[in-house]
Write a protein that holds these residues in place. Structure first.
Motif, short mmCIF file in Angstrom:
data_model
loop_
_atom_site.label_atom_id
_atom_site.label_comp_id
_atom_site.label_asym_id
_atom_site.label_seq_id
_atom_site.Cartn_x
_atom_site.Cartn_y
_atom_site.Cartn_z
N SER A 43 -7.62 5.95 -2.43
CA SER A 43 -5.98 5.72 -3.20
C SER A 43 -6.20 4.71 -4.45
O SER A 43 -5.62 4.97 -5.32
CB SER A 43 -4.96 5.67 -2.40
N MET A 44 -6.64 3.52 -3.70
CA MET A 44 -6.70 2.54 -4.81
C MET A 44 -7.53 2.72 -5.85
O MET A 44 -7.23 2.56 -7.16
CB MET A 44 -7.09 1.05 -3.92
N VAL A 45 -8.70 3.17 -5.73
CA VAL A 45 -9.62 3.74 -6.92
C VAL A 45 -9.06 4.61 -7.68
O VAL A 45 -9.14 4.66 -9.17
CB VAL A 45 -10.91 4.17 -6.22
N ASN A 46 -8.27 5.54 -6.96
CA ASN A 46 -7.85 6.72 -7.79
C ASN A 46 -6.20 6.37 -8.56
O ASN A 46 -5.78 7.20 -9.15
CB ASN A 46 -7.57 7.83 -7.08
N GLY A 47 -5.90 5.10 -8.03
CA GLY A 47 -4.80 4.64 -8.94
C GLY A 47 -3.52 5.54 -8.18
O GLY A 47 -2.40 5.74 -8.84
N CYS A 48 -3.41 5.76 -6.86
CA CYS A 48 -2.35 6.66 -6.41
C CYS A 48 -1.27 5.84 -5.51
O CYS A 48 -1.73 5.46 -4.43
CB CYS A 48 -2.88 7.67 -5.56
N ALA A 49 -0.36 5.38 -6.32
CA ALA A 49 0.48 4.43 -5.63
C ALA A 49 1.39 5.18 -4.23
O ALA A 49 1.39 4.32 -3.36
CB ALA A 49 1.81 4.11 -6.60
N ASP A 53 0.78 3.34 -0.67
CA ASP A 53 1.93 2.79 0.14
C ASP A 53 1.71 3.45 1.41
O ASP A 53 1.96 3.03 2.53
CB ASP A 53 2.99 3.30 -0.61
N LEU A 54 1.61 4.97 1.35
CA LEU A 54 1.46 5.53 2.64
C LEU A 54 0.61 5.14 3.64
O LEU A 54 0.62 4.88 4.86
CB LEU A 54 1.19 7.14 2.29
N HIS A 55 -0.70 5.00 3.02
CA HIS A 55 -1.61 4.62 4.03
C HIS A 55 -1.67 3.06 4.32
O HIS A 55 -2.51 2.63 5.42
CB HIS A 55 -3.20 5.10 3.64
N THR A 56 -1.10 2.12 3.57
CA THR A 56 -0.87 0.98 3.93
C THR A 56 0.14 0.76 5.36
O THR A 56 -0.08 0.20 6.09
CB THR A 56 -0.11 0.10 2.73
N GLN A 57 1.20 1.75 5.11
CA GLN A 57 2.02 1.40 6.18
C GLN A 57 1.38 2.09 7.49
O GLN A 57 1.86 1.69 8.65
CB GLN A 57 3.32 2.32 5.81
N ARG A 136 -5.29 13.44 -6.13
CA ARG A 136 -4.97 14.10 -7.46
C ARG A 136 -3.76 15.02 -7.07
O ARG A 136 -3.15 15.05 -8.30
CB ARG A 136 -6.22 15.00 -7.60
N LEU A 137 -3.50 15.37 -6.18
CA LEU A 137 -2.42 16.14 -5.91
C LEU A 137 -0.98 15.24 -6.13
O LEU A 137 0.01 15.50 -7.05
CB LEU A 137 -2.39 17.09 -4.64
N ALA A 138 -0.97 14.14 -5.61
CA ALA A 138 -0.05 13.02 -5.58
C ALA A 138 0.21 12.85 -7.03
O ALA A 138 1.37 12.50 -7.57
CB ALA A 138 -0.07 12.21 -4.78
N VAL A 139 -0.80 12.14 -7.69
CA VAL A 139 -0.85 11.79 -9.06
C VAL A 139 -0.27 12.76 -9.94
O VAL A 139 0.76 12.37 -10.77
CB VAL A 139 -2.04 11.06 -9.45
N THR A 140 -0.90 13.99 -9.88
CA THR A 140 -0.43 14.76 -10.86
C THR A 140 1.22 15.36 -10.55
O THR A 140 1.76 15.59 -11.69
CB THR A 140 -1.40 16.27 -10.76
N SER A 141 1.71 15.32 -9.37
CA SER A 141 2.97 15.64 -9.10
C SER A 141 3.98 14.55 -9.57
O SER A 141 5.16 14.28 -9.25
CB SER A 141 3.20 16.10 -7.72
N GLU A 142 3.32 13.03 -9.63
CA GLU A 142 4.17 11.98 -9.88
C GLU A 142 5.04 11.56 -8.82
O GLU A 142 6.12 11.18 -8.84
CB GLU A 142 4.83 12.03 -11.26
N LEU A 143 4.36 11.68 -7.71
CA LEU A 143 4.93 11.13 -6.51
C LEU A 143 4.88 9.65 -6.36
O LEU A 143 3.82 9.19 -6.82
CB LEU A 143 4.22 11.52 -5.13
N ARG A 144 5.95 9.09 -5.94
CA ARG A 144 5.98 7.66 -6.01
C ARG A 144 6.44 7.16 -4.90
O ARG A 144 7.07 7.81 -3.98
CB ARG A 144 7.11 7.04 -7.23
#
Length: 148
Positions: A43-49, A53-57, A136-144
Motif C-alpha cells: 500500500s505504501m509503494v502504491n500510494g494508497c492512503a 491506514d487500514l493495515h496500520t490499524q 488499485r481499486l481503492a486509489v481509483t475509487s478515491e477512498l480516503r
C-alpha cells in the motif's frame, strides 16, 4: 462527472465477498503479523492512503509496534528491526508491486524460498497480488482514511 467516484465494493458486493473469501484462504497460510506488514508495504509503494491506514490499524491491533510500522517504508535500511523472513517477504512485495520490465529477480525469489515453504511462497505471491488489486481499486475509487 460530479467529482464523486464509484465505490467499487458497494456496486459489486458479490465481487468484494469473493475477494474476501480468497483473502481468508491466503491468510490461513501465513502469520497475520507478516501478512499485515506485506499489505502495508504494498500500500505504501502504491500510494494508497486508505489501505495504509487500514493495515496500520490492523497491525497495531495484532500487537505490532509503532516503530516497526514506521520503518516499513524504509525496511531495507532498518537493519535487524525486521527478521530475515520479514525482509525476504518485504523484498518480494517490492518486486511484485513494481514489476517493471524485470519482473521478480531470482535472488529475491530464492531468498523468500529459503524462509518459506512452497505453500507459504504461493500464499505470499497471492497476498501481495491481491493487495495490489485492492490498492488499485481503492486509489481509483478515491477512498480516503477517516480521521480518528
Amino acid at each position: 462527472m460530479d467529482g464523486k467516484r464509484v465505490v467499487w465494493a458497494k456496486q459489486l458486493p458479490d465481487v468484494y465477498k469473493k475477494l474476501d473469501e480468497i483473502d481468508q484462504i491466503i491468510g490461513g497460510h501465513l502469520e497475520i503479523g507478516l501478512l499485515e506488514l506485506v499489505k502495508l508495504r504494498s500500500s505504501m509503494v502504491n500510494g494508497c492512503a486508505y489501505c495504509v491506514d487500514l493495515h496500520t490499524q490492523k497491525a497495531l491491533k495484532e500487537g505490532e509496534s509503532q516503530q516497526r510500522l514506521f520503518q516499513v517504508s524504509t525496511w531495507h535500511e532498518a537493519g535487524d528491526l525486521f527478521t530475515g523472513a520479514e525482509r525476504a517477504a518485504l523484498a518480494l512485495t517490492d518486486e511484485i508491486t513494481d514489476l517493471g520490465d524485470r519482473g521478480v529477480s531470482d535472488e529475491v525469489y530464492e531468498e523468500a524460498a529459503e524462509h518459506f515453504d512452497d505453500q507459504q511462497v504461493a500464499a505470499l505471491i497471492a497476498a501481495i497480488s491481491m493487495m495490489n488489486l485492492y490498492n488499485r481499486l481503492a486509489v481509483t475509487s478515491e477512498l480516503r482514511p477517516k480521521r480518528r
